[in-house]
Design an enzyme around this catalytic site. Structure first.
Site, short mmCIF file in Angstrom:
data_model
loop_
_atom_site.label_atom_id
_atom_site.label_comp_id
_atom_site.label_asym_id
_atom_site.label_seq_id
_atom_site.Cartn_x
_atom_site.Cartn_y
_atom_site.Cartn_z
N ASP A 133 33.72 23.90 50.42
CA ASP A 133 34.20 24.61 51.62
C ASP A 133 33.07 24.88 52.60
OD1 ASP A 133 33.15 26.56 49.90
OD2 ASP A 133 34.63 28.08 50.44
N GLY A 173 34.57 39.84 38.79
CA GLY A 173 33.49 38.97 38.36
C GLY A 173 33.91 37.75 37.59
N ALA A 174 35.16 37.34 37.74
CA ALA A 174 35.68 36.22 36.97
C ALA A 174 35.84 34.95 37.78
CB ALA A 174 37.03 36.60 36.34
N GLY A 175 35.45 34.98 39.04
CA GLY A 175 35.61 33.79 39.88
C GLY A 175 37.01 33.60 40.42
N LEU A 176 37.82 34.67 40.43
CA LEU A 176 39.19 34.59 40.93
C LEU A 176 39.33 35.32 42.26
CD1 LEU A 176 41.13 35.08 37.58
CD2 LEU A 176 40.52 32.94 38.75
N SER A 177 38.21 35.55 42.92
CA SER A 177 38.18 36.08 44.29
C SER A 177 38.72 37.50 44.40
CB SER A 177 38.91 35.15 45.26
OG SER A 177 38.26 33.92 45.32
N SER A 178 38.30 38.36 43.48
CA SER A 178 38.64 39.77 43.64
C SER A 178 38.05 40.32 44.94
CB SER A 178 38.14 40.58 42.43
OG SER A 178 36.74 40.44 42.28
N ASP A 190 38.26 31.28 49.96
CA ASP A 190 38.85 32.39 49.22
C ASP A 190 39.70 33.27 50.13
OD1 ASP A 190 37.36 31.33 47.20
OD2 ASP A 190 35.93 32.97 47.08
#
Length: 385
Positions: free
Chosen positions: A35, A119-124, A169
């Site tokens: 991106d 912190g899991a890479g799921l765009s919190s 994201d």
């Protein structure tokens, strides 16, 4: 906490009736680290989200309380931006960007809760930024179109959090569609929904590790890509981003770059091609081809871009060894976090058990597994007030 519980908690803490805003997290099916190189991505918003309950204040202060992270923060919109950074920076950063654009915001009480794993890479972070932006705009009686809303939130993360992320994201959080991934051109911001097939689940496996070098190495990779573009543009004036190269250009381009830069370039260029082929495979219902592209993406991220880690590799091995898995790869910035897996719906329960068992046997870590569906993008919800 469910939205009704958040509204009740807000009433107790602030003594007012709030409005309620939401934004989803996202998982990226394929197209990692493309991106910010002006390339292509194929994310999906997921049915895990951040809620922000909000009510105006008479002064120009933001009072922020999170039910997921301990502590309460206050920020005066008349004062300079705070130097210290923590979870509240994502909200304050959005406010600062909106004010820099000429919008005078009212003060606000904001209470935050969500179920996007941190912190899991799921765009919190993007989920929080977008929900907070909608809340601040709503209280100000203002609005932004979807593209501009995503740009505001990206700017907050770039300029105030210090992460040089691309727009994927935030764009996915704003524009998500139920039952579909989004094929996004990150240069033009042209996009289209690509329906996900029936009978297949998005299964996200959390390695439960996040190595400390992740944030710094993310910015290093972006700098390496920019360095590659500068070097290539000297002999190829049409190259403004790695997006401008095709796989056929790689042999000649790699001769002009140091080995490490050549590997970074190869990942981005081949990943862009994989995204377009993956979207075509989805449209054609060719899940075998999609799975093969996901495997190739993970190998490229591991070997050429060097952003995987032992735990991510172990999770991908565990998934691909399990019946019913159609494809697996790391998702997100890397160095920990999650893998995304396409799994036949009738195999999900067995997949969850087998993958967590295999992963724990190899790493000693108890993983978490989230069975998700592609969800709608951000908006204001009924149920506030």
């Amino acid at each position: 906490m469910d939205p009704a519980g958040l509204v009740a908690a807000f009433r107790v803490r602030f003594g007012a009736a709030p409005r309620l805003f939401r934004a989803p997290g996202r998982v990226n099916l394929i197209g990692e680290h493309t991106d910010y190189n002006g390339g292509f991505v194929l994310p999906a918003a997921i049915d895990r989200e951040t809620h922000v309950a909000a009510a105006p204040r008479a002064d120009r202060r933001l009072v922020l309380r999170s039910l997921d992270v301990a502590g309460e923060r206050e920020h005066d919109l008349e004062a300079p931006a705070p130097a210290a950074r923590d979870w509240s920076t994502y909200v304050v950063g959005v406010a600062r960007v909106l004010e820099a654009q000429g919008l005078r915001l009212p003060g606000a009480d904001l209470m935050i809760a969500g179920d996007v794993p941190l912190g899991a890479g799921l765009s919190s972070s993007a989920s929080l930024e977008v929900a907070a932006a909608l809340a601040l705009l709503g209280l100000a009686g203002a609005a932004r179109d979807g593209v501009e809303l995503a740009r505001v939130c990206q700017a907050a993360e770039n300029e105030h959090v210090g992460a040089r992320c691309g727009i994927m994201d935030q764009f996915a959080a704003v524009h998500g569609r139920a039952g579909a991934a989004l094929l996004l051109d990150c240069r033009t911001l042209a996009w289209e929904p690509v329906p996900l097939p029936a009978g297949v689940a998005l299964v996200i496996c959390n390695t439960m590790v996040k190595h400390t070098l992740a944030a710094g190495e993310y910015n290093v990779r972006r700098a390496e890509c920019e360095d590659s573009v500068r070097r290539l543009a000297r002999v190829r004036p049409g190259v403004r981003a790695l997006r401008d190269l095709t796989p056929a250009d790689l042999p000649a381009c790699e001769a002009d770059l140091a080995p490490a830069l050549a590997r970074r370039c190869r990942h981005v260029v081949t990943e862009n091609a994989r995204v377009l082929e993956a979207a075509a495979a989805l449209r054609a219902g060719d899940l075998a081809r999609l799975g093969a592209l996901m495997q190739a993406s993970h190998a490229s991220l591991r070997d050429d871009y060097a952003v995987s880690c032992d735990e991510l590799d172990a999770m991908v091995r565990a998934a691909t060894a399990t019946p019913g898995c159609l494809g697996a790869r790391m998702t997100g910035g890397g160095f920990g976090g999650c893998t995304v897996n396409l799994v036949r719906e009738d195999a999900v329960a067995a997949f969850r058990d087998a993958v967590t068992r295999r992963y724990r046997h190899e790493t000693g870590i108890a993983a978490e597994v989230y069975v998700c569906r592609a969800a709608a993008g951000a908006g204001e919800e009924d149920g506030g007030g």
